[in-house]
Design an enzyme around this catalytic site. Structure first.
Site, PDB file in Angstrom:
ATOM      1  N   ARG A  73       0.840  -1.201   0.000  1.00 44.59           N
ATOM      2  CA  ARG A  73       0.000   0.000   0.000  1.00 44.59           C
ATOM      3  C   ARG A  73       0.870   1.244   0.000  1.00 44.59           C
ATOM      4  O   ARG A  73       1.892   1.307   0.690  1.00 44.59           O
ATOM      5  CB  ARG A  73      -0.901   0.024   1.246  1.00 44.59           C
ATOM      6  N   VAL A  74       0.455   2.227  -0.798  1.00 44.97           N
ATOM      7  CA  VAL A  74       0.992   3.584  -0.713  1.00 44.97           C
ATOM      8  C   VAL A  74      -0.199   4.534  -0.648  1.00 44.97           C
ATOM      9  O   VAL A  74      -1.300   4.183  -1.071  1.00 44.97           O
ATOM     10  CB  VAL A  74       1.903   3.947  -1.907  1.00 44.97           C
ATOM     11  N   SER A  75       0.029   5.722  -0.151  1.00 45.49           N
ATOM     12  CA  SER A  75      -1.084   6.648   0.074  1.00 45.49           C
ATOM     13  C   SER A  75      -1.489   7.409  -1.172  1.00 45.49           C
ATOM     14  O   SER A  75      -2.655   7.752  -1.342  1.00 45.49           O
ATOM     15  CB  SER A  75      -0.728   7.646   1.190  1.00 45.49           C
ATOM     16  N   THR A  76      -0.537   7.687  -2.069  1.00 44.86           N
ATOM     17  CA  THR A  76      -0.835   8.529  -3.232  1.00 44.86           C
ATOM     18  C   THR A  76      -0.266   7.923  -4.505  1.00 44.86           C
ATOM     19  O   THR A  76       0.673   7.119  -4.469  1.00 44.86           O
ATOM     20  CB  THR A  76      -0.248   9.938  -3.059  1.00 44.86           C
ATOM     21  N   GLN A 109       3.485   8.693  -4.952  1.00 49.69           N
ATOM     22  CA  GLN A 109       4.424   7.758  -4.338  1.00 49.69           C
ATOM     23  C   GLN A 109       4.627   6.528  -5.211  1.00 49.69           C
ATOM     24  O   GLN A 109       5.729   6.007  -5.329  1.00 49.69           O
ATOM     25  CB  GLN A 109       3.888   7.319  -2.969  1.00 49.69           C
TER      26      GLN A 109
END
Length: 468
Positions: free
Chosen positions: A8-11, A14
């Site tokens: 998982r990454v937030s954006t 990224q």
């Protein structure tokens, strides 16, 4: 059962610019993950699609081990991580954290993971507070994020007329924006304006985008924040008046509103049936994956057609699928596909039941083997200690319970699904339904219906509903 990895990454930034997502995926695959589920979303959100899919797979006993790089990849909330850990432990799924190897089944491992999840939430809340303070300062300075067409930002990040020269027209962007406003008042519709400015100036606007641009307070010389409401967020708009030169005067604004209101009155109806037809919202373009909208002919037959929303968009946003397909033909083909594939869907459900029963038996056999060994050790002691006798009786009771496999899935639900498919496979069933009932029943079976430029359809079934 598989070994799953979760990244998982937030954006999106990224994922693309910093390559953080690919780094996670590479590490997880090297560690032995046979399939990696990916989310690009904030860890504070509980609506992450792939994360929830992972939890569902665990509950269906299809996961043997989960691999993550750090605990905060599971989430940035203590409650979210704690609930996930409870599900993992309940279904005997091993969790492997590459950067902090711990055993969640041990008291020390449980304590360590809760500490790390608390730290993850603390970091998230701290970052959120800093961002909030930064945004507040940003608004106090009357700065602007993305200037609307015709404007740019000065050295202080405030709005100012864009005096750069537009190459094709030879005018400044601010002058060209003023000409677009004049065209809105002169031409018949916003679509005509969009087509004209794309042909003449290579300026791309969609109809809804042009409407939003005209209603932007920045064009009236005001700097505003929080103008678009968000679900669950109750915050009053902030409007700073007359902060920069205006493109639209109050008189022009009133004329624009009259024009838009007249167009809306001409095109709309008090008895609008938008979204009130079978397969509403489920019909997609096979070429651009965009939605298809319904158009009703003006002929007395009132024939309903479906067409891609992007077919008339200019430039790179345009879709090649200009085909008009009759809605009734799409519905008829969808029902025919359901009737044709019903035996295969029922067969999948039966296979699912058999696989889940087999999984249960395998899991029970492992536990039975372990308990049988413990029972033989205790019985070999020949002790008269009441605690040991009580432990022997408890293990024997557990062995008796595990000897009968327990269902791990909702058999009644799957049997009910089989009955529904069997009923839906009869053409006479569909002939007895009106449009409202058709919409309800089709939405229960169909995830999407893709239509190509030849009018051919491909039905995507709700696979999660059928259990495969």
């Amino acid at each position: 059962m598989k070994v799953y990895g979760y990244a998982r990454v937030s954006t999106q930034e990224q994922a693309e610019e910093f390559d953080a997502l690919n780094q996670q995926i590479a590490r997880l695959e090297t560690a032995g993950a046979t399939q990696v589920l990916i989310d690009i979303e904030s860890g504070r959100s509980d609506a992450r699609k792939q994360f929830n899919r992972l939890l569902k797979l665990v509950e269906q006993n299809q996961v043997r081990e989960i691999i993550i790089t750090r605990v905060d990849r599971l989430g940035r909330s203590v409650m979210t991580i704690h609930k996930a850990m409870e599900i993992f432990v309940k279904h005997q799924v091993n969790l492997r954290v590459l950067d902090a190897p711990v055993d969640p089944n041990s008291p020390f491992g449980w304590f360590s993971i809760n500490q790390m999840s608390g730290l993850a939430e603390f970091e998230s809340r701290l970052l959120s507070q800093r961002v909030k303070q930064g945004n507040e300062y940003f608004r106090q300075q009357l700065k602007f994020c993305v200037p609307p067409f015709g404007y740019s930002k000065d050295e202080n990040q405030r709005l100012t007329p864009n005096r750069d020269i537009h190459r094709k027209s030879g005018k400044t962007y601010f002058e060209l924006a003023g000409e677009i406003v004049d065209l809105v008042l002169e031409m018949r519709s916003l679509k005509d304006v969009c087509d004209y400015i794309y042909t003449e100036y290579d300026v791309v606007f969609s109809v809804s985008g042009l409407r939003d641009w005209l209603n932007n307070l920045a064009l009236q010389g005001h700097t505003a924040y929080f103008m678009k409401p968000k679900p669950g967020v109750n915050r009053e708009p902030i409007i700073n008046f007359h902060t920069h030169p205006a493109l639209i005067t109050p008189t022009t604004l009133e004329a624009i509103h009259r024009k838009l209101s007249a167009n809306r009155k001409y095109r709309s109806s008090n008895n609008s049936s938008r979204g009130r037809y079978p397969l509403a919202g489920l019909i997609k373009c096979a070429h651009c994956r965009g939605s298809m909208y319904r158009n009703i002919s003006r002929h007395r037959t009132r024939t309903e057609y479906m067409r891609c929303v992007n077919y008339s968009k200019p430039g790179q946003y345009s879709c090649e699928n200009s085909k008009c397909v009759r809605l009734r033909e799409i519905i008829a083909q969808t029902i025919a596909e359901l009737c044709k594939n019903a035996p295969k869907l029922i067969e999948h459900l039966e296979n699912q039941l058999q696989q889940q029963s087999l999984v249960t038996q395998v899991q029970n056999s492992k536990q039975l083997e372990k308990l049988s060994h413990e029972l033989s050790v205790l019985q070999g002691l020949g002790s008269a200690n009441p605690d040991i006798i009580h432990a022997i009786a408890k293990i024997e009771s557990t062995i008796n319970q595990l000897s009968t496999p327990l269902p791990v899935i909702d058999r009644d639900g799957l049997e009910n699904a089989k009955r529904k498919i069997a009923i839906a496979s009869q053409p006479t069933f569909w002939q007895s339904l009106d449009d409202e009932e058709l919409q309800c029943f089709l939405a229960e079976f169909v995830e999407a219906v893709e239509v190509d430029s030849q009018g051919a359809i491909a039905v995507v079934w709700k696979l999660y509903y059928f259990g495969f």
